[in-house]
Design a protein around this motif. Structure first.
Motif, PDB file in Angstrom:
ATOM      1  N   ASP A  39       0.841  -1.191   0.000  1.00 26.10           N
ATOM      2  CA  ASP A  39       0.000   0.000   0.000  1.00 26.10           C
ATOM      3  C   ASP A  39       0.882   1.248   0.000  1.00 26.10           C
ATOM      4  OD1 ASP A  39      -1.796   2.059   0.416  1.00 26.10           O
ATOM      5  OD2 ASP A  39      -2.581   1.281   2.313  1.00 26.10           O
ATOM      6  N   PRO A  40       0.762   2.134  -0.984  1.00 23.09           N
ATOM      7  CA  PRO A  40       1.589   3.353  -1.022  1.00 23.09           C
ATOM      8  C   PRO A  40       1.319   4.295   0.146  1.00 23.09           C
ATOM      9  CG  PRO A  40      -0.122   3.427  -2.718  1.00 23.09           C
ATOM     10  CD  PRO A  40      -0.138   2.036  -2.168  1.00 23.09           C
ATOM     11  N   GLU A  41       0.193   4.083   0.839  1.00 20.09           N
ATOM     12  CA  GLU A  41      -0.146   4.926   1.981  1.00 20.09           C
ATOM     13  C   GLU A  41       0.291   4.301   3.308  1.00 20.09           C
ATOM     14  OE1 GLU A  41      -2.102   8.071   2.036  1.00 20.09           O
ATOM     15  OE2 GLU A  41      -1.093   7.925   0.099  1.00 20.09           O
ATOM     16  N   ALA A  42       1.017   3.188   3.260  1.00 16.40           N
ATOM     17  CA  ALA A  42       1.360   2.446   4.483  1.00 16.40           C
ATOM     18  C   ALA A  42       2.155   3.298   5.472  1.00 16.40           C
ATOM     19  CB  ALA A  42       2.131   1.181   4.128  1.00 16.40           C
ATOM     20  N   GLU A  43       3.152   4.041   4.979  1.00 13.08           N
ATOM     21  CA  GLU A  43       3.973   4.841   5.900  1.00 13.08           C
ATOM     22  C   GLU A  43       3.134   5.890   6.610  1.00 13.08           C
ATOM     23  OE1 GLU A  43       7.882   6.190   4.942  1.00 13.08           O
ATOM     24  OE2 GLU A  43       8.058   4.819   3.240  1.00 13.08           O
ATOM     25  N   ARG A  44       2.252   6.545   5.880  1.00 17.52           N
ATOM     26  CA  ARG A  44       1.397   7.575   6.494  1.00 17.52           C
ATOM     27  C   ARG A  44       0.479   6.966   7.538  1.00 17.52           C
ATOM     28  NH1 ARG A  44      -3.611   8.957   6.286  1.00 17.52           N
ATOM     29  NH2 ARG A  44      -4.097   7.531   4.564  1.00 17.52           N
TER      30      ARG A  44
END
Length: 491
Positions: A39-44
């Motif tokens: 998921d590209p939003e995982a860090e956020r």
């Protein structure tokens, strides 16, 4: 399989709500953590979970957690699991997906690493189908938020080595969790089967127009939910049986189980109308708050209840006490040539006043903790008190110099001003996160025989240790503020 020393690195595969909670639990207990999530939003998303965890988990304890580990995000499962001693799979609840991910984990992970699955429903034997090393995979089912709630259901299959499972439980205890080993495989394990029963009944009550979502939640949170938090189900009912106990309770209320009260074996059809009805009621109930606000409210309430349970050691409070004792390896040493650090902790939300600042009562509580810690340093510890002797506070003077806020880390050093017979005269200095002095406390304690409630001299060993500190500290310059009284002008 055997597990050696507790691992220093954990790998989290899947960084959603549950995976993010696992990240926080390990990271804030000093482990390095590697995360893989496409998921590209995982860090956020994980950053948001960590912000809440950093605010709440340390607030459960009266001692400092280990230094936070290092967090890295990896572009592959192989890189994430490399060198990990614990690998936690938190992928979507689809068996085919879990099989694929678990196979990839085993391809690259150390053969002695624990591979836990966060599955809420699948049995370990189902997860182990086709696995290269079936016994390496166990169910490690947590509860949200993982960084606060201690329960982890551990379920193993017949292919799992008991020593391996026991060592895995030891790792979980080291990060403050309560592993519950489920003796037999069953779909949904223990806790979710109980939750599912309540959930089914709740759906029927909404479907039939008997209660709203808020009314059902009120029935739980104002009533039996509070009892369950400390005693669970069966112990609660044992008390309900009165002096005659559980046998009497079952004899009295058991026949009601045959009455047509429940629809447990059926579930209302989740029609678009019922789903819309539930969603609308839920929005009316708590839609005014964002998810982050609801999470912080939940966390603050959990911290308050769990800290209350620490005092009796009941339920989750017992797990916290055990973990806090384990953290005592970071306790101050008895080096008489330096001022010992007697407190290092976070200011919990419950210590803040209406201005968001730590209030005066909790300054005193922090300094009392410092006195207790110093007593332990000189040998007047729990065992000494249990033997019938202790120090009682006779006089205290506090100076408030600057503000501490909820979430701040505070430390206290302790100096001996006088060590003479029955008297122990201490001077505590409280520092903020930037090293500035926030407050001081001068306190006089008198040694007492707890059986006679009269002053007496300490035992020889306590006297010796106290005098060593007193002699060393006497060589230091008088601390600023020592000997002051209320209203005395500075200078």
């Amino acid at each position: 399989m055997a597990i050696n020393n507790p691992p220093l690195k954990a790998a989290i595969i899947g960084g959603g709500v549950i995976g993010g909670g696992w990240v926080a639990r390990f990271l804030l207990n000093g482990w390095d953590v590697a995360v893989y999530d496409p998921d590209p939003e995982a860090e956020r998303k994980i950053a948001a979970v960590l912000a809440n965890a950093r605010r709440s988990l340390p607030a459960l304890y009266d001692t400092a957690l280990p230094a936070e580990g290092k967090l890295v995000f990896c572009g592959s499962v192989a890189k994430a699991v490399d060198g990990a001693r614990w690998v936690q799979e938190s992928a979507p609840e689809q068996l085919a997906i879990k099989h694929r991910i678990l196979a990839e984990i085993q391809q690259y992970a150390d053969k002695n690493a624990v591979i836990g699955s966060s599955t809420s429903g699948f049995k370990p034997s189902e997860l182990q189908e086709g696995a290269a090393r079936p016994g390496q995979i166990v169910v490690a089912h947590p509860f949200n938020p993982v960084y606060l709630l201690p329960l982890i259901e551990i379920v193993a299959s017949k292919q799992s080595d008991k020593a391996f499972v026991a060592a895995a439980c030891g790792i979980l205890r080291d990060v403050g969790l309560k592993p519950l080993v489920v003796g037999k495989e069953i779909d949904a394990h223990i806790a979710d089967r109980l939750l599912e029963a309540v959930w089914r009944e709740g759906l029927w009550l909404v479907n039939d127009g008997i209660a709203t979502t808020e009314e059902i939640d009120d029935a739980i949170r104002f009533g039996f939910g509070l009892r369950w938090a400390q005693m669970g189900l069966f112990e609660t009912y044992r008390i309900a049986g009165g002096e005659a106990g559980m046998g009497h309770f079952i004899a009295q209320f058991g026949p009601a189980l045959k009455w047509p009260w429940t629809k447990l074996m059926n579930v209302p059809e989740l029609t678009p109308e019922l789903i819309a009805k539930i969603a609308a009621q839920s929005d009316a109930q708590s839609g005014a708050l964002s998810i982050r606000e609801l999470e912080r409210l939940r966390d603050d309430n959990l911290v308050g209840m769990m800290r209350a349970l620490k005092k009796s050691g009941s339920g989750a409070g017992g797990t916290l006490n055990d973990h806090e004792k384990a953290l005592s390896r970071n306790a101050p040493t008895a080096d008489t040539h330096a001022l010992p650090q007697t407190v290092c902790r976070q200011v919990p939300q419950s210590w803040a006043d209406y201005n968001g600042h730590m209030n005066e009562a909790h300054y005193l509580e922090a300094f009392a903790q410092a006195s207790d810690a110093f007593m332990a340093l000189i040998g007047a510890d729990d065992a000494y008190i249990a033997s019938g002797k202790s120090f009682f506070t006779a006089e205290t003077h506090l100076r408030h110099l600057a503000e501490a806020k909820a979430g701040d880390t505070i430390t206290i050093t302790t100096r001996v001003l006088l060590a003479q017979g029955k008297k122990m005269h201490l001077f505590h200095t409280l520092y903020g996160k930037d090293g500035s002095i926030l407050a001081t406390c001068e306190t006089l304690l008198i040694h007492v025989d707890l059986t006679t409630r009269r002053a007496c001299n300490p035992d020889a060993e306590v006297t010796r240790h106290l005098q060593e500190f007193g002699d060393a500290h006497a060589k230091l310059a008088k601390p600023d503020g020592a000997g002051r009284h209320v209203g005395q002008k500075n200078g």
